[in-house]
Design a protein around this motif. Structure first.
Motif, PDB file in Angstrom:
ATOM      1  N   VAL A  64       0.940  -1.050   0.155  1.00  0.00           N
ATOM      2  CA  VAL A  64      -0.121  -0.087   0.162  1.00  0.00           C
ATOM      3  C   VAL A  64       0.849   1.057  -0.066  1.00  0.00           C
ATOM      4  O   VAL A  64       1.775   1.312   0.879  1.00  0.00           O
ATOM      5  CB  VAL A  64      -1.040  -0.052   1.129  1.00  0.00           C
ATOM      6  CG1 VAL A  64      -1.679   1.565   1.132  1.00  0.00           C
ATOM      7  CG2 VAL A  64      -1.867  -1.303   1.350  1.00  0.00           C
ATOM      8  N   GLU A  65       0.812   1.902  -0.925  1.00  0.00           N
ATOM      9  CA  GLU A  65       1.661   3.147  -1.091  1.00  0.00           C
ATOM     10  C   GLU A  65       0.682   4.381  -1.090  1.00  0.00           C
ATOM     11  O   GLU A  65      -0.315   4.489  -1.742  1.00  0.00           O
ATOM     12  CB  GLU A  65       2.527   3.033  -2.258  1.00  0.00           C
ATOM     13  CG  GLU A  65       3.498   4.517  -2.416  1.00  0.00           C
ATOM     14  CD  GLU A  65       4.394   4.527  -3.764  1.00  0.00           C
ATOM     15  OE1 GLU A  65       5.032   5.472  -3.800  1.00  0.00           O
ATOM     16  OE2 GLU A  65       3.965   3.418  -4.465  1.00  0.00           O
ATOM     17  N   VAL A  66       1.029   5.657  -0.546  1.00  0.00           N
ATOM     18  CA  VAL A  66       0.319   6.802  -0.546  1.00  0.00           C
ATOM     19  C   VAL A  66       1.104   7.863  -1.063  1.00  0.00           C
ATOM     20  O   VAL A  66       2.091   8.069  -0.651  1.00  0.00           O
ATOM     21  CB  VAL A  66      -0.428   7.103   0.755  1.00  0.00           C
ATOM     22  CG1 VAL A  66      -1.259   8.475   0.981  1.00  0.00           C
ATOM     23  CG2 VAL A  66      -1.178   6.029   1.489  1.00  0.00           C
ATOM     24  N   VAL A  67       0.588   8.690  -1.900  1.00  0.00           N
ATOM     25  CA  VAL A  67       1.518   9.637  -2.560  1.00  0.00           C
ATOM     26  C   VAL A  67       0.560  10.883  -2.524  1.00  0.00           C
ATOM     27  O   VAL A  67      -0.416  10.872  -2.394  1.00  0.00           O
ATOM     28  CB  VAL A  67       1.970   9.353  -4.174  1.00  0.00           C
ATOM     29  CG1 VAL A  67       2.855   8.132  -4.250  1.00  0.00           C
ATOM     30  CG2 VAL A  67       0.702   9.321  -4.959  1.00  0.00           C
ATOM     31  N   GLN A  68       1.221  12.019  -2.435  1.00  0.00           N
ATOM     32  CA  GLN A  68       0.694  13.264  -2.166  1.00  0.00           C
ATOM     33  C   GLN A  68      -0.138  13.717  -3.440  1.00  0.00           C
ATOM     34  O   GLN A  68      -1.061  14.067  -3.434  1.00  0.00           O
ATOM     35  CB  GLN A  68       1.888  14.441  -1.684  1.00  0.00           C
ATOM     36  CG  GLN A  68       2.310  14.187  -0.312  1.00  0.00           C
ATOM     37  CD  GLN A  68       1.329  14.488   0.701  1.00  0.00           C
ATOM     38  OE1 GLN A  68       0.344  15.107   0.392  1.00  0.00           O
ATOM     39  NE2 GLN A  68       1.669  14.289   1.892  1.00  0.00           N
ATOM     40  N   ARG A  69       0.474  13.777  -4.712  1.00  0.00           N
ATOM     41  CA  ARG A  69       0.056  14.078  -5.758  1.00  0.00           C
ATOM     42  C   ARG A  69       0.333  13.397  -6.849  1.00  0.00           C
ATOM     43  O   ARG A  69       1.596  13.090  -7.043  1.00  0.00           O
ATOM     44  CB  ARG A  69       0.255  15.723  -6.007  1.00  0.00           C
ATOM     45  CG  ARG A  69      -0.463  16.364  -6.729  1.00  0.00           C
ATOM     46  CD  ARG A  69      -0.074  18.051  -6.471  1.00  0.00           C
ATOM     47  NE  ARG A  69      -0.793  18.818  -7.347  1.00  0.00           N
ATOM     48  CZ  ARG A  69      -0.308  19.636  -8.338  1.00  0.00           C
ATOM     49  NH1 ARG A  69       0.807  19.307  -9.045  1.00  0.00           N
ATOM     50  NH2 ARG A  69      -1.106  20.415  -9.226  1.00  0.00           N
ATOM     51  N   THR A  70      -0.509  13.155  -7.829  1.00  0.00           N
ATOM     52  CA  THR A  70      -0.259  12.670  -9.207  1.00  0.00           C
ATOM     53  C   THR A  70      -1.252  12.813 -10.271  1.00  0.00           C
ATOM     54  O   THR A  70      -2.129  13.348  -9.719  1.00  0.00           O
ATOM     55  CB  THR A  70       0.209  10.899  -8.815  1.00  0.00           C
ATOM     56  OG1 THR A  70       0.809  10.551 -10.063  1.00  0.00           O
ATOM     57  CG2 THR A  70      -1.283  10.379  -8.775  1.00  0.00           C
ATOM     58  N   GLY A  71      -0.979  12.427 -11.521  1.00  0.00           N
ATOM     59  CA  GLY A  71      -1.874  12.866 -12.451  1.00  0.00           C
ATOM     60  C   GLY A  71      -3.042  11.724 -12.356  1.00  0.00           C
ATOM     61  O   GLY A  71      -4.017  12.097 -12.196  1.00  0.00           O
ATOM     62  N   SER A  72      -2.762  10.461 -12.256  1.00  0.00           N
ATOM     63  CA  SER A  72      -3.855   9.404 -12.099  1.00  0.00           C
ATOM     64  C   SER A  72      -3.246   8.210 -11.727  1.00  0.00           C
ATOM     65  O   SER A  72      -2.134   7.489 -12.374  1.00  0.00           O
ATOM     66  CB  SER A  72      -4.288   8.977 -13.703  1.00  0.00           C
ATOM     67  OG  SER A  72      -5.046   7.732 -13.692  1.00  0.00           O
ATOM     68  N   THR A  73      -3.779   7.861 -10.706  1.00  0.00           N
ATOM     69  CA  THR A  73      -3.169   6.241  -9.779  1.00  0.00           C
ATOM     70  C   THR A  73      -3.412   5.118 -10.923  1.00  0.00           C
ATOM     71  O   THR A  73      -2.719   4.440 -10.930  1.00  0.00           O
ATOM     72  CB  THR A  73      -4.022   6.203  -8.725  1.00  0.00           C
ATOM     73  OG1 THR A  73      -5.440   6.276  -8.848  1.00  0.00           O
ATOM     74  CG2 THR A  73      -3.777   7.125  -7.626  1.00  0.00           C
ATOM     75  N   ASN A  74      -4.483   4.961 -11.671  1.00  0.00           N
ATOM     76  CA  ASN A  74      -4.664   4.157 -12.645  1.00  0.00           C
ATOM     77  C   ASN A  74      -3.463   4.114 -13.639  1.00  0.00           C
ATOM     78  O   ASN A  74      -2.992   3.097 -14.066  1.00  0.00           O
ATOM     79  CB  ASN A  74      -5.972   4.221 -13.444  1.00  0.00           C
ATOM     80  CG  ASN A  74      -7.106   3.152 -13.032  1.00  0.00           C
ATOM     81  OD1 ASN A  74      -7.183   3.195 -11.824  1.00  0.00           O
ATOM     82  ND2 ASN A  74      -7.945   2.842 -13.733  1.00  0.00           N
ATOM     83  N   SER A  75      -3.187   5.247 -14.345  1.00  0.00           N
ATOM     84  CA  SER A  75      -2.206   5.445 -15.252  1.00  0.00           C
ATOM     85  C   SER A  75      -0.723   4.848 -14.651  1.00  0.00           C
ATOM     86  O   SER A  75       0.005   3.948 -15.123  1.00  0.00           O
ATOM     87  CB  SER A  75      -2.026   6.780 -15.827  1.00  0.00           C
ATOM     88  OG  SER A  75      -3.309   7.011 -16.372  1.00  0.00           O
TER      89      SER A  75
END
Length: 288
Positions: free
Chosen positions: A41-52
């Motif tokens: 389980v990884e949590v990131v602050q900001r990204t475009g799309s978790t699916n991509s």
């Protein structure tokens, strides 16, 4: 855009005390276990799309079955039909999971997004104490002021030959003035008993693990696993007159009468024909 891990220093981390960050370490402790589905389980602050991001990781071998990627903010989140999904940071739950159901015939993999809908609705009902329903194929509905509103959605994408990435977006604490469209809703506006995202995420992922195990054990059979019956019981589309807007600028109007063994919506039209709909946009025209 490169995802940034939620454990990294961030001057805006506590900028909205009503929306604290997710606890990545506690989520891992609660979800990753020996013999369980969730492997990381990884949590990131900001990204475009978790699916991509997760599709890309699966393609180059950096993610395996049970990988979970969660973003505090998505800047290019996508819903069905390539619609944009945006929300303020930490106001919702935006996550993707990688599944590789190789023991299930590929012809039955189309049930995975519907299975996820059942799991999400079940988990939210338990943890948030709100009534949820599913609009076919996979919008998550809540009731706000006596009206059904969309509070979330699900998007499934193939990842290589043997994987599927399923993305989930749920509006948790959005206030009325933050809604992207007037028809949207959130758990907070629906009167949720909690908007603490940690237990909400754990509840959805545990429910997804339960349903996925049941479905795989049944060889993906939606009837034997109980998935087909459960989805139909929680589907707000059934019993309504709807318009199905299909690819190629075609539309069908009729009463939604069933979900068939392939997960398609069956419409009974005025001329007495039953039309299966496997893809398209559904507009609810009249209440059941």
């Amino acid at each position: 855009m490169t995802p940034r891990d939620a454990s990294e220093p961030n001057s805006n981390r506590w900028s909205d005390l009503d929306r604290p960050p997710l606890g990545a370490a506690s989520l891992r402790r609660g979800l990753v276990r020996e013999g369980g589905l969730w492997s990381e389980v990884e949590v990131v602050q900001r990204t475009g799309s978790t699916n991509s991001d997760l599709v890309s990781r699966a393609a180059d071998g950096r993610a395996g079955e049970g990988a979970v990627l969660v973003a505090e903010e998505q800047t290019a989140g996508r819903g069905r039909l390539d619609r944009q999904w945006t929300a303020p940071p930490r106001s919702g739950l935006f996550f993707s999971v990688l599944l590789t159901p190789t023991e299930v015939p590929v012809a039955r993999w189309g049930w995975l997004p519907l299975l996820t809908g059942v799991a999400v609705a079940t988990g939210l009902s338990r943890a948030a104490g709100v009534d949820t329903a599913l609009k076919w194929p996979n919008d998550v509905l809540v009731t706000v002021g006596g009206e059904e509103r969309k509070a979330g959605g699900i998007l499934a994408e193939r990842a290589g030959d043997d994987g599927v990435v399923i993305g989930v977006g749920i509006n948790v604490s959005l206030r009325a003035d933050e809604l992207p469209v007037p028809q949207a809703g959130s758990l907070a506006l629906a009167g949720a008993v909690t908007t603490d995202r940690d237990p909400l995420l754990r509840a959805m992922l545990r429910s997804l693990e339960e349903w996925y195990d049941r479905w795989r054990s049944a060889g993906g059979d939606p009837a034997v696993s109980g998935l087909q019956e459960t989805y139909a019981a929680g589907c707000a589309t059934l019993g309504r007159v709807v318009r199905a807007e299909l690819p190629g600028d075609r539309a069908i109007t009729g009463e939604a009468v069933a979900i068939d063994g392939d997960g398609r919506l069956i419409l009974a039209t005025e001329n007495g024909v039953q039309e299966p709909v496997g893809a398209g946009d559904i507009v609810h025209l009249r209440p059941a």
